[in-house]
Design a protein around this motif. Structure first.
Motif, PDB file in Angstrom:
ATOM      1  N   UNK A 161     -25.001  40.240  42.777  1.00 44.37           N
ATOM      2  CA  UNK A 161     -24.136  40.922  42.478  1.00 44.37           C
ATOM      3  C   UNK A 161     -23.323  41.209  41.002  1.00 44.37           C
ATOM      4  N   UNK A 162     -22.977  42.732  40.597  1.00 52.05           N
ATOM      5  CA  UNK A 162     -22.024  43.018  39.036  1.00 52.05           C
ATOM      6  C   UNK A 162     -21.051  42.592  39.128  1.00 52.05           C
ATOM      7  N   UNK A 163     -20.520  43.385  37.832  1.00 55.92           N
ATOM      8  CA  UNK A 163     -18.718  43.450  37.499  1.00 55.92           C
ATOM      9  C   UNK A 163     -18.907  44.627  36.402  1.00 55.92           C
ATOM     10  N   UNK A 164     -17.335  44.937  36.687  1.00 60.10           N
ATOM     11  CA  UNK A 164     -17.323  45.984  35.563  1.00 60.10           C
ATOM     12  C   UNK A 164     -16.175  45.135  34.673  1.00 60.10           C
ATOM     13  N   UNK A 165     -15.653  44.110  34.575  1.00 62.67           N
ATOM     14  CA  UNK A 165     -14.959  43.145  34.309  1.00 62.67           C
ATOM     15  C   UNK A 165     -14.952  42.522  33.070  1.00 62.67           C
ATOM     16  N   UNK A 166     -14.644  42.978  32.002  1.00 62.09           N
ATOM     17  CA  UNK A 166     -14.840  42.508  30.809  1.00 62.09           C
ATOM     18  C   UNK A 166     -14.796  40.620  31.072  1.00 62.09           C
ATOM     19  N   UNK A 167     -15.581  40.240  30.364  1.00 63.46           N
ATOM     20  CA  UNK A 167     -15.426  38.516  29.505  1.00 63.46           C
ATOM     21  C   UNK A 167     -14.389  38.363  28.638  1.00 63.46           C
ATOM     22  N   UNK A 168     -13.818  37.433  29.881  1.00 62.53           N
ATOM     23  CA  UNK A 168     -12.330  36.784  29.076  1.00 62.53           C
ATOM     24  C   UNK A 168     -13.483  35.528  28.155  1.00 62.53           C
ATOM     25  N   UNK A 169     -12.977  35.524  27.124  1.00 64.99           N
ATOM     26  CA  UNK A 169     -14.083  33.839  26.038  1.00 64.99           C
ATOM     27  C   UNK A 169     -12.857  33.699  25.605  1.00 64.99           C
ATOM     28  N   UNK A 170     -12.820  32.014  24.785  1.00 68.78           N
ATOM     29  CA  UNK A 170     -12.054  31.090  23.820  1.00 68.78           C
ATOM     30  C   UNK A 170     -13.217  30.692  23.057  1.00 68.78           C
ATOM     31  N   UNK A 171     -13.136  30.496  21.742  1.00 68.70           N
ATOM     32  CA  UNK A 171     -14.247  30.346  20.639  1.00 68.70           C
ATOM     33  C   UNK A 171     -14.434  29.179  20.865  1.00 68.70           C
ATOM     34  N   UNK A 172     -15.518  29.173  20.550  1.00 68.65           N
ATOM     35  CA  UNK A 172     -17.233  27.698  20.218  1.00 68.65           C
ATOM     36  C   UNK A 172     -17.360  27.511  19.153  1.00 68.65           C
ATOM     37  N   UNK A 173     -17.847  26.293  19.289  1.00 65.27           N
ATOM     38  CA  UNK A 173     -18.104  25.182  17.556  1.00 65.27           C
ATOM     39  C   UNK A 173     -19.897  25.924  17.364  1.00 65.27           C
ATOM     40  N   UNK A 174     -19.964  27.156  17.410  1.00 62.32           N
ATOM     41  CA  UNK A 174     -21.333  27.609  17.284  1.00 62.32           C
ATOM     42  C   UNK A 174     -21.215  26.922  15.820  1.00 62.32           C
ATOM     43  N   UNK A 175     -22.000  26.626  14.950  1.00 63.62           N
ATOM     44  CA  UNK A 175     -22.371  26.388  13.081  1.00 63.62           C
ATOM     45  C   UNK A 175     -23.823  26.886  13.554  1.00 63.62           C
ATOM     46  N   UNK A 176     -24.332  27.675  12.767  1.00 69.11           N
ATOM     47  CA  UNK A 176     -26.036  28.301  11.951  1.00 69.11           C
ATOM     48  C   UNK A 176     -26.621  27.905  10.747  1.00 69.11           C
TER      49      UNK A 176
END
Length: 284
Positions: free
Chosen positions: A135-150
């Protein structure tokens, strides 16, 4: 845990509801920079987030001074990845169309920034996903902030000035990921000067894949790179290409085959030729 890992479409399809999973869609075309975003908007894997080679994984091009894809501003990229939902402990899946090197550029970038665990490439990419009728979609993915520190790792890079000093070292292995006609200087569709860095060996990244765009078995990859490296020390291997993108495909494939991650000359050919004092070779 190995730096380079692949995941099959079937395996990924069973994990799409994993809350710790983040998927990056890295489709791109050098001929049409708008292609990736347009393709993503038409259809993508559920919950995938689009990452753009030009806008996200590269910084501003300065004509005559930089490569076609200069390394990104690390602070901005780290902040963006965190804003898109990347956590330090996220399981990451990366894909492009399948037979292209853009997903491996994202992989290398994450490794360079310190994200080295639980990062996978979707074997065969989006084309394999479609071929499996998943399955595929054309809906934009909703995101919430993560804690990545590089934190960028300077040991994974080599600059032109340092590379010049190594060209006379007979133990150097310099792998050029471009196709043979470009390596020889017979054609050059992207850059104003054709040829390769003297002493380099052509290692076309496309030869890491089978006819379906899947990575070759690790044994075959090992044999491929052993032939290219011969009896030279792996510690003296450096990878480059046209602009620091397809070289990452070779670096990923080598890690997949059990080799350590070698340094990348990120500026690559498109930066090398901006300095008229740099030597240039053509032919084999």
């Amino acid at each position: 845990m190995a730096l380079a890992q692949v995941i099959s479409c079937k395996e990924l399809s069973k994990q799409l509801n994993d809350k710790n999973l983040i998927i990056f869609d890295c489709r791109f075309s050098l001929d049409n920079p708008h292609y990736g975003k347009q393709a993503y908007q038409e259809s993508h894997i559920e919950n995938a987030i689009f990452i753009d080679l030009d806008l996200d994984l590269s910084s501003h091009v300065i004509k005559g001074k930089t490569s076609r894809h200069p390394l990104p501003n690390t602070d901005k990229l780290i902040a963006k990845l965190a804003a898109l939902g990347l956590n330090n402990n996220s399981r990451v899946i990366i894909y492009d169309d399948g037979a292209t090197p853009f997903a491996t550029k994202m992989w290398w970038t994450l490794v360079w920034l310190g994200k080295r665990d639980n990062v996978y490439l979707l074997d065969g990419g989006f084309k394999a996903w479609q071929a499996d009728n998943l399955p595929v979609t054309n809906k934009e993915t909703m995101t919430s902030a993560g804690n990545f520190t590089g934190q960028p790792d300077a040991n994974l890079l080599i600059d032109a000035k340092t590379l010049v000093t190594k060209l006379n070292d007979e133990q150097l292995t310099l792998l050029d990921a471009r196709a043979l006609p470009r390596f020889r200087g017979e054609v050059e569709p992207m850059d104003p000067i054709a040829g390769h860095i003297p002493g380099a060996t052509c290692a076309n990244f496309a030869e890491n894949l089978d006819d379906t765009g899947h990575f070759l078995p690790t044994k075959e990859l090992r044999e491929r790179f052993q032939t290219l490296i011969q009896d030279k020390p792996i510690e003296k291997l450096i990878a480059y290409c046209g602009s620091g993108v397809s070289a990452c495909h070779n670096l990923f494939a080598m890690c997949l085959a059990g080799y350590p991650l070698a340094p990348l000359y990120a500026g690559s050919w498109s930066e090398w030729i901006t300095d008229p004092s740099h030597p240039i070779a053509t032919g084999n």
